[in-house]
Motif scaffolding. Structure first.
Motif, mmCIF file in Angstrom:
data_model
loop_
_atom_site.group_PDB
_atom_site.id
_atom_site.type_symbol
_atom_site.label_atom_id
_atom_site.label_comp_id
_atom_site.label_asym_id
_atom_site.label_seq_id
_atom_site.Cartn_x
_atom_site.Cartn_y
_atom_site.Cartn_z
ATOM 1 N N LEU A 20 0.861 -1.178 0.000
ATOM 2 C CA LEU A 20 0.000 0.000 0.000
ATOM 3 C C LEU A 20 0.900 1.232 0.000
ATOM 4 O O LEU A 20 1.974 1.216 0.616
ATOM 5 N N TYR A 21 0.461 2.289 -0.686
ATOM 6 C CA TYR A 21 1.261 3.496 -0.781
ATOM 7 C C TYR A 21 0.440 4.716 -0.379
ATOM 8 O O TYR A 21 -0.785 4.727 -0.483
ATOM 9 N N LEU A 22 1.158 5.754 0.047
ATOM 10 C CA LEU A 22 0.541 7.059 0.243
ATOM 11 C C LEU A 22 1.543 8.107 -0.234
ATOM 12 O O LEU A 22 2.620 8.251 0.349
ATOM 13 N N GLN A 23 1.191 8.793 -1.304
ATOM 14 C CA GLN A 23 2.001 9.893 -1.822
ATOM 15 C C GLN A 23 1.550 11.173 -1.143
ATOM 16 O O GLN A 23 0.371 11.539 -1.232
ATOM 17 N N LEU A 24 2.467 11.849 -0.492
ATOM 18 C CA LEU A 24 2.174 13.079 0.228
ATOM 19 C C LEU A 24 2.841 14.241 -0.504
ATOM 20 O O LEU A 24 4.074 14.301 -0.576
ATOM 21 N N ASN A 25 2.060 15.143 -1.041
ATOM 22 C CA ASN A 25 2.574 16.326 -1.731
ATOM 23 C C ASN A 25 2.129 17.595 -1.023
ATOM 24 O O ASN A 25 1.184 17.582 -0.226
ATOM 25 N N SER A 26 2.814 18.686 -1.312
ATOM 26 C CA SER A 26 2.465 20.000 -0.743
ATOM 27 C C SER A 26 2.301 19.899 0.774
ATOM 28 O O SER A 26 1.319 20.374 1.342
ATOM 29 N N LEU A 27 3.263 19.300 1.408
ATOM 30 C CA LEU A 27 3.159 19.043 2.842
ATOM 31 C C LEU A 27 3.133 20.329 3.653
ATOM 32 O O LEU A 27 3.794 21.325 3.303
ATOM 33 N N LYS A 28 2.383 20.280 4.733
ATOM 34 C CA LYS A 28 2.236 21.407 5.652
ATOM 35 C C LYS A 28 2.690 20.974 7.038
ATOM 36 O O LYS A 28 2.717 19.775 7.351
ATOM 37 N N SER A 29 2.993 21.934 7.886
ATOM 38 C CA SER A 29 3.446 21.608 9.235
ATOM 39 C C SER A 29 2.377 20.806 9.988
ATOM 40 O O SER A 29 2.707 19.934 10.797
ATOM 41 N N GLU A 30 1.122 21.049 9.693
ATOM 42 C CA GLU A 30 0.042 20.333 10.382
ATOM 43 C C GLU A 30 -0.094 18.884 9.923
ATOM 44 O O GLU A 30 -0.888 18.127 10.488
ATOM 45 N N ASP A 31 0.671 18.485 8.917
ATOM 46 C CA ASP A 31 0.698 17.078 8.510
ATOM 47 C C ASP A 31 1.660 16.258 9.364
ATOM 48 O O ASP A 31 1.730 15.033 9.223
ATOM 49 N N THR A 32 2.417 16.919 10.235
ATOM 50 C CA THR A 32 3.342 16.208 11.108
ATOM 51 C C THR A 32 2.598 15.248 12.017
ATOM 52 O O THR A 32 1.662 15.646 12.726
ATOM 53 N N ALA A 33 2.986 13.976 11.972
ATOM 54 C CA ALA A 33 2.301 12.932 12.735
ATOM 55 C C ALA A 33 2.996 11.600 12.498
ATOM 56 O O ALA A 33 3.854 11.485 11.614
ATOM 57 N N VAL A 34 2.611 10.614 13.278
ATOM 58 C CA VAL A 34 2.955 9.234 12.971
ATOM 59 C C VAL A 34 1.852 8.697 12.052
ATOM 60 O O VAL A 34 0.666 8.829 12.376
ATOM 61 N N TYR A 35 2.251 8.115 10.936
ATOM 62 C CA TYR A 35 1.307 7.600 9.954
ATOM 63 C C TYR A 35 1.245 6.075 10.061
ATOM 64 O O TYR A 35 2.285 5.406 10.090
ATOM 65 N N TYR A 36 0.019 5.562 10.104
ATOM 66 C CA TYR A 36 -0.232 4.136 10.247
ATOM 67 C C TYR A 36 -1.025 3.613 9.044
ATOM 68 O O TYR A 36 -1.965 4.274 8.597
ATOM 69 N N CYS A 37 -0.668 2.428 8.571
ATOM 70 C CA CYS A 37 -1.536 1.765 7.605
ATOM 71 C C CYS A 37 -2.365 0.722 8.355
ATOM 72 O O CYS A 37 -1.964 0.243 9.418
ATOM 73 N N ALA A 38 -3.522 0.411 7.789
ATOM 74 C CA ALA A 38 -4.440 -0.495 8.453
ATOM 75 C C ALA A 38 -5.226 -1.292 7.426
ATOM 76 O O ALA A 38 -5.481 -0.804 6.318
ATOM 77 N N ALA A 39 -5.634 -2.480 7.815
ATOM 78 C CA ALA A 39 -6.411 -3.362 6.945
ATOM 79 C C ALA A 39 -7.730 -3.697 7.617
ATOM 80 O O ALA A 39 -7.778 -3.965 8.822
ATOM 81 N N GLY A 40 -8.793 -3.683 6.835
ATOM 82 C CA GLY A 40 -10.103 -3.991 7.382
ATOM 83 C C GLY A 40 -10.966 -4.747 6.404
ATOM 84 O O GLY A 40 -10.751 -4.679 5.192
ATOM 85 N N ALA A 41 -11.966 -5.450 6.935
ATOM 86 C CA ALA A 41 -12.836 -6.256 6.091
ATOM 87 C C ALA A 41 -13.957 -5.430 5.475
ATOM 88 O O ALA A 41 -14.525 -5.813 4.449
#
Length: 123
Positions: A79-100
């Protein structure tokens, strides 16, 4: 069951880009809807983006729409996440998750989680 490992986080200046990856193990990756969430210090974990089992459909939080793109490669079980035009408020720990269950934005809809990858955006 599926195991998830995120990578690709780092430090970037505002306006920059990053690409996060989430590698899955197990033989059932393609049967799960997938999502990305993030958690900033002192805040609850919040939905960022989700994608259908086939990858044909995606949905986003309003705060990241038109800046972030979620995608998946079922053959590579990634799984991918492309992050563009990043802002300071995007600062965080990013988690991927799977669900049914697809088309959900609440954490309770996702059964499996990675350990997270830190994204830090400086202004």
């Amino acid at each position: 069951q599926v195991q998830l490992v995120e990578s690709g986080g780092g430090s970037v200046q505002a306006g920059g880009s990053l690409r996060l990856s989430c590698a899955a193990s197990g033989r059932t990756f393609g049967t799960y809807s997938m999502g990305w969430f993030r958690q900033a210090p002192g805040k609850e974990r919040s939905f960022v983006a989700g994608i259908s089992r086939s990858g044909a459909s995606a949905y986003y939080a309003d705060s990241v729409k038109d800046r972030f793109t979620i995608s998946r490669d079922n053959a590579k079980m990634t799984l991918y996440l492309q992050l563009n035009s990043l802002k300071s408020e995007d600062t965080a720990v990013y988690y991927c998750a799977a669900g049914a269950t697809g088309w959900r934005t609440d954490t309770s809809a996702f059964d499996y989680w990675g350990q997270g990858t830190q994204v830090t955006v400086s202004s």
